[in-house]
Design a protein around this motif. Structure first.
Motif, mmCIF file in Angstrom:
data_model
loop_
_atom_site.group_PDB
_atom_site.id
_atom_site.type_symbol
_atom_site.label_atom_id
_atom_site.label_comp_id
_atom_site.label_asym_id
_atom_site.label_seq_id
_atom_site.Cartn_x
_atom_site.Cartn_y
_atom_site.Cartn_z
ATOM 1 N N UNK A 1 -25.195 11.446 25.852
ATOM 2 C CA UNK A 1 -24.260 10.866 24.898
ATOM 3 C C UNK A 1 -23.395 9.805 25.570
ATOM 4 N N UNK A 2 -22.979 8.836 24.782
ATOM 5 C CA UNK A 2 -22.086 7.781 25.245
ATOM 6 C C UNK A 2 -20.784 7.851 24.461
ATOM 7 N N UNK A 3 -19.702 7.448 25.103
ATOM 8 C CA UNK A 3 -18.389 7.483 24.466
ATOM 9 C C UNK A 3 -17.862 6.064 24.309
ATOM 10 N N UNK B 1 -19.717 0.858 32.476
ATOM 11 C CA UNK B 1 -19.211 0.669 31.122
ATOM 12 C C UNK B 1 -19.537 -0.754 30.681
ATOM 13 N N UNK B 2 -19.418 -1.006 29.373
ATOM 14 C CA UNK B 2 -19.783 -2.326 28.857
ATOM 15 C C UNK B 2 -19.201 -2.526 27.469
ATOM 16 N N UNK B 3 -19.176 -3.795 27.055
ATOM 17 C CA UNK B 3 -18.839 -4.101 25.676
ATOM 18 C C UNK B 3 -19.937 -3.563 24.761
ATOM 19 N N UNK B 4 -19.587 -3.334 23.498
ATOM 20 C CA UNK B 4 -20.540 -2.723 22.570
ATOM 21 C C UNK B 4 -21.777 -3.582 22.327
ATOM 22 N N UNK B 5 -21.671 -4.886 22.536
ATOM 23 C CA UNK B 5 -22.812 -5.772 22.303
ATOM 24 C C UNK B 5 -23.883 -5.653 23.384
ATOM 25 N N UNK B 6 -23.554 -5.024 24.514
ATOM 26 C CA UNK B 6 -24.502 -4.874 25.619
ATOM 27 C C UNK B 6 -25.430 -3.692 25.339
ATOM 28 N N UNK B 7 -26.727 -3.886 25.594
ATOM 29 C CA UNK B 7 -27.733 -2.858 25.324
ATOM 30 C C UNK B 7 -28.170 -2.196 26.622
ATOM 31 N N UNK B 8 -28.183 -0.858 26.626
ATOM 32 C CA UNK B 8 -28.587 -0.066 27.788
ATOM 33 C C UNK B 8 -29.875 0.672 27.454
ATOM 34 N N UNK C 1 -4.906 0.327 27.180
ATOM 35 C CA UNK C 1 -5.471 0.271 28.528
ATOM 36 C C UNK C 1 -6.443 1.425 28.723
ATOM 37 N N UNK C 2 -7.650 1.102 29.197
ATOM 38 C CA UNK C 2 -8.636 2.120 29.566
ATOM 39 C C UNK C 2 -9.083 1.822 30.994
ATOM 40 N N UNK C 3 -9.045 2.836 31.853
ATOM 41 C CA UNK C 3 -9.384 2.659 33.263
ATOM 42 C C UNK C 3 -10.605 3.512 33.595
ATOM 43 N N UNK C 4 -11.571 2.887 34.263
ATOM 44 C CA UNK C 4 -12.790 3.573 34.682
ATOM 45 C C UNK C 4 -12.862 3.583 36.207
ATOM 46 N N UNK C 5 -13.364 4.689 36.763
ATOM 47 C CA UNK C 5 -13.488 4.828 38.216
ATOM 48 C C UNK C 5 -14.916 5.237 38.562
ATOM 49 N N UNK C 6 -15.454 4.744 39.684
ATOM 50 C CA UNK C 6 -16.822 5.094 40.081
ATOM 51 C C UNK C 6 -16.908 6.523 40.591
ATOM 52 N N UNK D 1 -17.630 11.188 30.293
ATOM 53 C CA UNK D 1 -16.966 11.539 31.537
ATOM 54 C C UNK D 1 -16.676 10.361 32.435
ATOM 55 N N UNK D 2 -16.961 9.137 31.979
ATOM 56 C CA UNK D 2 -16.774 7.970 32.826
ATOM 57 C C UNK D 2 -15.355 7.430 32.861
ATOM 58 N N UNK D 3 -14.527 7.817 31.881
ATOM 59 C CA UNK D 3 -13.157 7.309 31.811
ATOM 60 C C UNK D 3 -12.247 8.080 32.760
ATOM 61 N N UNK D 4 -11.334 7.349 33.442
ATOM 62 C CA UNK D 4 -10.393 7.986 34.368
ATOM 63 C C UNK D 4 -9.053 8.266 33.687
ATOM 64 N N UNK D 5 -8.443 7.237 33.056
ATOM 65 C CA UNK D 5 -7.220 7.442 32.279
ATOM 66 C C UNK D 5 -7.072 6.312 31.270
ATOM 67 N N UNK D 6 -6.205 6.543 30.278
ATOM 68 C CA UNK D 6 -6.005 5.540 29.231
ATOM 69 C C UNK D 6 -4.623 5.702 28.626
ATOM 70 N N UNK D 7 -4.156 4.635 27.974
ATOM 71 C CA UNK D 7 -2.893 4.699 27.246
ATOM 72 C C UNK D 7 -2.944 3.719 26.088
ATOM 73 N N UNK D 8 -2.178 4.031 25.038
ATOM 74 C CA UNK D 8 -2.161 3.192 23.853
ATOM 75 C C UNK D 8 -2.818 3.888 22.675
ATOM 76 N N UNK D 9 -2.942 3.164 21.580
ATOM 77 C CA UNK D 9 -3.514 3.700 20.342
ATOM 78 C C UNK D 9 -5.032 3.534 20.392
ATOM 79 N N UNK D 10 -5.717 4.525 20.944
ATOM 80 C CA UNK D 10 -7.154 4.438 21.200
ATOM 81 C C UNK D 10 -7.899 5.513 20.413
ATOM 82 N N UNK D 11 -8.959 5.091 19.746
ATOM 83 C CA UNK D 11 -9.874 6.025 19.092
ATOM 84 C C UNK D 11 -11.071 6.251 20.003
ATOM 85 N N UNK D 12 -11.427 7.515 20.218
ATOM 86 C CA UNK D 12 -12.543 7.866 21.093
ATOM 87 C C UNK D 12 -13.658 8.489 20.258
ATOM 88 N N UNK D 13 -14.874 7.914 20.336
ATOM 89 C CA UNK D 13 -16.022 8.414 19.579
ATOM 90 C C UNK D 13 -17.183 8.665 20.540
#
Length: 226
Positions: free
Chosen positions: A61-63, A104-111, A73-78, A28-40
Motif C-alpha cells: 500500500x501507498x500513502x 516519495x513523489x508527486x502524484x503524477x509520478x508513476x511507480x 510540512x511533511x518530512x521524509x527520512x531514509x 511508513x515512509x513519513x517521519x513527521x508532519x504539521x499542518x492541515x493534512x489529509x492522509x489516505x
C-alpha cells in the motif's frame, strides 16, 4: 510544492505543500508532519500494480498526504545512511532503479516494477533482477545507501560493476550480467562469480554501500542462540 534536502549522510526531505497539493510514499515512509493534512492509504494503481510494487521491494500500500488548507510540512527520512536524490522528470522520462530506492513523489509520478529482459541478468543479477521503473512527469525522491557516483556513458562505452552497487540508470543503458573470468579470480578475489555490465549511451548512478553488504557485516556481531 517546495522542498529542501537537509543533512549530510542521514538526510531528510522537508516538503512544503500548498492547499490541494499532494505527495505519496510507501507506508511508513513519513517521519513527521504539521499542518492541515489529509492522509489516505490504499492500493494505488490497483491490485496488480500493488503486487508488482511488493515484488520490487516496496509496500503493498501507498500513502498520500494532501494539504487541505494553507501550507503544510511533511518530512521524509531514509531507512539507511546515504544520500537522497531528487529528480524533476519530464512527461514520459523514465529511470530504472534498484528495489527499495523509491522514497516519495508527486502524484503524477508513476511507480512500476521492471524485470530484466535478459536471462543472464534475471538468473544471476541478484539484487538487479527485480528493479523499479519510475516515470514522469513530476518530482521524485530516491534514497540511496552510501555515497553516490554519477557516470555518463558514451554510446558503446562499458562499465563493469558488482550488481549490488548499481543504484539507478537511464533506460537507454543496456544491462547484462557477465561471469568473472579466471579460476583464481572466482575462488580468491572475494568479488563473487558475476559482474554487471552497463553499456551506454546514458547515465548511471552507483552506490558505495549495498544494504546486503552492510547486513552481512552487522550479522557477524549479532549473538546467536546455541
Amino acid at each position: 510544492m517546495q522542498y529542501e534536502l537537509k543533512g549530510t549522510f542521514l538526510q531528510t526531505v522537508d516538503i512544503t505543500l500548498n492547499a490541494g497539493e499532494s505527495i505519496y510514499t510507501e507506508s511508513g515512509g513519513m517521519a513527521w508532519m504539521k499542518g492541515d493534512i489529509e492522509m489516505r492509504t490504499g492500493a494505488k494503481g490497483g491490485l496488480m500494480a500493488s503486487l508488482g510494487r511488493k515484488l520490487a521491494g516496496e509496500s503493498l500500500f501507498l500513502t498520500t498526504y494532501t494539504c487541505r488548507s494553507g501550507q503544510s510540512l511533511v518530512v521524509f527520512a531514509p531507512e539507511a545512511p546515504g544520500k537522497v536524490l531528487d529528480f524533476h522528470l519530464a512527461d514520459g522520462q523514465t529511470l530504472i532503479c534498484q528495489k527499495d530506492a523509491f522514497m516519495c513523489a508527486e502524484e503524477s509520478v508513476k511507480l512500476e516494477i521492471a524485470f530484466r529482459k535478459r536471462l543472464g541478468a534475471g538468473l544471476f543479477g541478484g539484487e538487479g533482477f527485480i528493479l523499479q521503473k519510475i516515470s514522469g512527469p513530476g518530482v521524485v525522491f530516491l534514497e540511496i545507501p552510501g555515497e553516490v557516483r554519477e557516470y555518463t556513458l558514451a554510446a558503446g562505452e562499458v562499465i563493469q560493476v558488482d550488481p549490488g552497487h548499481i543504484a539507478l540508470f537511464e533506460p537507454t543503458v543496456d544491462y547484462d550480467i557477465t561471469m568473472v573470468k579466471g579460476v583464481a579470480n572466482v575462488l580468491f578475489s572475494g568479488e563473487g562469480l558475476f559482474l554487471a555490465k552497463l553499456k551506454g549511451p546514458g547515465k548511471v548512478w552507483l552506490q558505495s554501500l549495498p544494504l546486503s553488504n552492510l547486513a552481512a557485516k552487522l550479522a557477524r556481531y549479532i549473538p546467536t542462540s546455541k
